[in-house]
Design an enzyme around this catalytic site. Structure first.
Site, PDB file in Angstrom:
ATOM      1  N   VAL A  72     -22.555 -35.439  12.603  1.00  0.00           N
ATOM      2  CA  VAL A  72     -22.820 -35.067  11.108  1.00  0.00           C
ATOM      3  C   VAL A  72     -21.841 -33.969  10.339  1.00  0.00           C
ATOM      4  O   VAL A  72     -21.674 -34.175   9.362  1.00  0.00           O
ATOM      5  CB  VAL A  72     -24.160 -34.246  10.655  1.00  0.00           C
ATOM      6  CG1 VAL A  72     -25.127 -35.449  10.940  1.00  0.00           C
ATOM      7  CG2 VAL A  72     -24.498 -33.257  11.388  1.00  0.00           C
ATOM      8  N   ASN A  98     -31.952 -33.000   9.324  1.00  0.00           N
ATOM      9  CA  ASN A  98     -32.215 -32.244  10.489  1.00  0.00           C
ATOM     10  C   ASN A  98     -31.608 -32.020  11.579  1.00  0.00           C
ATOM     11  O   ASN A  98     -31.762 -31.097  12.143  1.00  0.00           O
ATOM     12  CB  ASN A  98     -33.421 -33.395  10.964  1.00  0.00           C
ATOM     13  CG  ASN A  98     -34.149 -32.818  12.178  1.00  0.00           C
ATOM     14  OD1 ASN A  98     -34.858 -31.954  12.296  1.00  0.00           O
ATOM     15  ND2 ASN A  98     -33.579 -33.402  13.436  1.00  0.00           N
ATOM     16  N   TYR A 171     -26.333 -19.067  14.380  1.00  0.00           N
ATOM     17  CA  TYR A 171     -27.582 -19.745  13.837  1.00  0.00           C
ATOM     18  C   TYR A 171     -28.266 -19.338  12.813  1.00  0.00           C
ATOM     19  O   TYR A 171     -28.304 -19.921  11.829  1.00  0.00           O
ATOM     20  CB  TYR A 171     -28.516 -20.069  15.188  1.00  0.00           C
ATOM     21  CG  TYR A 171     -29.488 -20.869  14.949  1.00  0.00           C
ATOM     22  CD1 TYR A 171     -29.456 -22.165  15.032  1.00  0.00           C
ATOM     23  CD2 TYR A 171     -30.958 -20.382  14.456  1.00  0.00           C
ATOM     24  CE1 TYR A 171     -30.621 -23.005  14.893  1.00  0.00           C
ATOM     25  CE2 TYR A 171     -31.882 -21.191  14.123  1.00  0.00           C
ATOM     26  CZ  TYR A 171     -31.878 -22.575  14.294  1.00  0.00           C
ATOM     27  OH  TYR A 171     -32.774 -23.249  14.198  1.00  0.00           O
ATOM     28  N   LYS A 175     -28.598 -20.968   9.073  1.00  0.00           N
ATOM     29  CA  LYS A 175     -29.714 -21.379   8.157  1.00  0.00           C
ATOM     30  C   LYS A 175     -29.806 -20.446   7.017  1.00  0.00           C
ATOM     31  O   LYS A 175     -30.314 -21.081   6.039  1.00  0.00           O
ATOM     32  CB  LYS A 175     -30.927 -21.100   9.137  1.00  0.00           C
ATOM     33  CG  LYS A 175     -30.822 -21.910  10.451  1.00  0.00           C
ATOM     34  CD  LYS A 175     -31.046 -23.584  10.209  1.00  0.00           C
ATOM     35  CE  LYS A 175     -31.228 -24.230  11.299  1.00  0.00           C
ATOM     36  NZ  LYS A 175     -31.505 -25.746  10.846  1.00  0.00           N
TER      37      LYS A 175
HETATM   38  P1  NAD Z   1     -33.561 -30.945  19.140  1.00  0.00           P
HETATM   39  O1  NAD Z   1     -32.441 -30.132  20.012  1.00  0.00           O
HETATM   40  O2  NAD Z   1     -34.432 -31.867  19.758  1.00  0.00           O
HETATM   41  O3  NAD Z   1     -32.972 -31.812  17.839  1.00  0.00           O
HETATM   42  C1  NAD Z   1     -31.551 -31.597  17.144  1.00  0.00           C
HETATM   43  C2  NAD Z   1     -31.042 -32.768  16.974  1.00  0.00           C
HETATM   44  O4  NAD Z   1     -29.760 -32.663  16.318  1.00  0.00           O
HETATM   45  C3  NAD Z   1     -30.704 -33.473  18.571  1.00  0.00           C
HETATM   46  O5  NAD Z   1     -31.016 -34.861  18.447  1.00  0.00           O
HETATM   47  C4  NAD Z   1     -29.154 -33.522  18.483  1.00  0.00           C
HETATM   48  O6  NAD Z   1     -28.468 -34.345  19.567  1.00  0.00           O
HETATM   49  C5  NAD Z   1     -28.918 -33.386  17.055  1.00  0.00           C
HETATM   50  N1  NAD Z   1     -27.432 -33.102  17.056  1.00  0.00           N
HETATM   51  C6  NAD Z   1     -26.738 -32.042  17.578  1.00  0.00           C
HETATM   52  N2  NAD Z   1     -25.466 -32.265  16.932  1.00  0.00           N
HETATM   53  C7  NAD Z   1     -25.328 -33.211  16.075  1.00  0.00           C
HETATM   54  C8  NAD Z   1     -24.322 -33.768  15.598  1.00  0.00           C
HETATM   55  N3  NAD Z   1     -23.107 -33.004  15.389  1.00  0.00           N
HETATM   56  N4  NAD Z   1     -24.755 -34.779  14.621  1.00  0.00           N
HETATM   57  C9  NAD Z   1     -25.927 -35.565  14.707  1.00  0.00           C
HETATM   58  N5  NAD Z   1     -26.591 -34.993  15.298  1.00  0.00           N
HETATM   59  C10 NAD Z   1     -26.642 -34.047  16.111  1.00  0.00           C
HETATM   60  O7  NAD Z   1     -34.258 -29.595  18.285  1.00  0.00           O
HETATM   61  P2  NAD Z   1     -35.214 -29.667  17.308  1.00  0.00           P
HETATM   62  O8  NAD Z   1     -35.934 -28.440  17.472  1.00  0.00           O
HETATM   63  O9  NAD Z   1     -35.972 -30.917  16.877  1.00  0.00           O
HETATM   64  O10 NAD Z   1     -34.216 -29.542  15.840  1.00  0.00           O
HETATM   65  C11 NAD Z   1     -34.332 -30.081  14.661  1.00  0.00           C
HETATM   66  C12 NAD Z   1     -34.182 -29.111  13.604  1.00  0.00           C
HETATM   67  O11 NAD Z   1     -34.956 -28.161  13.461  1.00  0.00           O
HETATM   68  C13 NAD Z   1     -32.765 -28.259  13.719  1.00  0.00           C
HETATM   69  O12 NAD Z   1     -31.896 -28.163  12.730  1.00  0.00           O
HETATM   70  C14 NAD Z   1     -33.265 -26.902  14.099  1.00  0.00           C
HETATM   71  O13 NAD Z   1     -32.338 -25.810  13.828  1.00  0.00           O
HETATM   72  C15 NAD Z   1     -34.566 -26.969  13.367  1.00  0.00           C
HETATM   73  N6  NAD Z   1     -35.534 -26.043  13.814  1.00  0.00           N
HETATM   74  C16 NAD Z   1     -36.196 -26.236  14.933  1.00  0.00           C
HETATM   75  C17 NAD Z   1     -37.312 -25.195  15.467  1.00  0.00           C
HETATM   76  C18 NAD Z   1     -37.962 -25.184  16.696  1.00  0.00           C
HETATM   77  O14 NAD Z   1     -38.750 -24.401  17.101  1.00  0.00           O
HETATM   78  N7  NAD Z   1     -37.921 -26.398  17.359  1.00  0.00           N
HETATM   79  C19 NAD Z   1     -37.453 -24.098  14.661  1.00  0.00           C
HETATM   80  C20 NAD Z   1     -36.719 -23.860  13.241  1.00  0.00           C
HETATM   81  C21 NAD Z   1     -35.992 -24.843  13.075  1.00  0.00           C
END
Ligand code: NAD
Length: 273
Positions: A72, A98, A171, A175
């Site tokens: 992305v 996402n 991070y 955000k």
């Molecule tokens: P995750 O690691 O399972 O998902 C993140 C995804 O982003 C992965 O599939 C990864 O391959 C993909 N990714 C990373 N670099 C990329 C790139 N250059 N291009 C395309 N895709 C890429 O973790 P998650 O928890 O499912 O995170 C999803 C979103 O939710 C993120 O933005 C994260 O910051 C946010 N988030 C998660 C939590 C939590 O508690 N899990 C809390 C707050 C925010």
């Protein structure tokens, strides 16, 4: 299927793109958008087999999905991904920004490369994908049979767009940036009937934070930060995404929905201050 009172799936006929959709929140969001009637592009950066598993799941349930690889934060790859989506399905109605990652370190040990990579993926990635989607929404305008809006953008932020987070400066900065990028895009695009909102998850059980809930001790510590006393599931986020993508939220733009079991309610003050 998620139905409206007319018994039509709420997103019937709409086309969605979910970035980082081969795992965690993104994979569940892709499946839930499909269950609500949308066709879904499952974007992934690596691990084609996991993206294909999400596509297979959607197709087995009678939906339509397409896996497309793109980093992305790479402009050429993002442009190629949107071109491939438009070739397959003509247009886009819903973008879910996402994709995200963490590269944690104390400030004094954080390398410039790790600072930059997190900003690139988490913030620049949302800019590049939103720009590509907004250009198409502009060009196409409202299609009343599909939605009251010309397009919907949903930015995955985090409670760390307001809660400082020691050891995670890159991070938290990314955000915080997403929060004001989202509001600025919402202000700029609203006259074109494009809605832009954010979801800020609290602690959701996914690979990104497994260390925080894998052991009973870690889980007990984490629960102290959550007034609602449960760790979230990706489905908690998926339901919010479907609502923000649908006309049920048609008058909502520029909003951040905290889906966090109360994590942003200063739980440290539960017993007085
Ligand atoms: P995750 O690691 O399972 O998902 C993140 C995804 O982003 C992965 O599939 C990864 O391959 C993909 N990714 C990373 N670099 C990329 C790139 N250059 N291009 C395309 N895709 C890429 O973790 P998650 O928890 O499912 O995170 C999803 C979103 O939710 C993120 O933005 C994260 O910051 C946010 N988030 C998660 C939590 C939590 O508690 N899990 C809390 C707050 C925010």
């Amino acid at each position: 299927m998620l139905m409206t009172h007319t018994s039509e799936p709420i997103l019937q006929g709409q086309r969605a793109l979910v970035t980082g959709a081969s795992s965690g929140i993104g994979a569940t969001v892709a499946k839930m958008l499909a269950a609500a009637g949308a066709k879904v592009v499952v974007n992934y950066a690596g691990g084609a087999d996991r993206a294909q598993a999400v596509v297979d799941h959607i197709q087995a349930a009678g939906g339509e999905a397409l896996a497309i690889r793109a980093n992305v934060h790479r402009e050429d790859e993002v442009e190629a991904m949107f071109a491939q989506m438009f070739e397959a399905w003509d247009s886009i109605d819903i973008l879910v920004n996402n994709a995200g990652l963490q590269k944690d370190a104390p400030l004094v040990e954080m390398s410039l490369a790790d600072w930059q990579h997190v900003l690139d993926v988490n913030l620049t990635g949302q800019f590049l994908c939103s720009r590509a989607a907004a250009r198409e929404f502009f060009h196409r305008g409202v299609v009343p049979e599909l939605s009251r809006a010309a397009g919907k953008i949903i930015c995955m932020s985090s409670v760390h767009d307001v809660i400082p987070w020691a050891g995670h400066a890159n991070y938290a900065a990314s955000k915080g940036g997403v929060s004001l990028l989202m509001k600025t895009m919402a202000q700029e695009l609203a006259p074109h009937r494009i809605r832009v909102n954010a979801i800020s998850p609290g602690a959701i059980k996914t690979p990104i934070n497994s260390a925080a809930w894998m052991t009973p001790e870690a889980e007990a510590e984490l629960l102290k930060l959550i007034p609602y006393r449960r760790i979230g599931d990706p489905e908690d986020i998926g339901r919010a995404v479907v609502w923000l993508a649908s006309d049920a939220s048609d008058y909502v733009t520029g909003a951040t929905l905290y889906v966090d079991g109360g994590m942003t309610l200063y739980p440290g003050f539960e017993q007085g201050g």
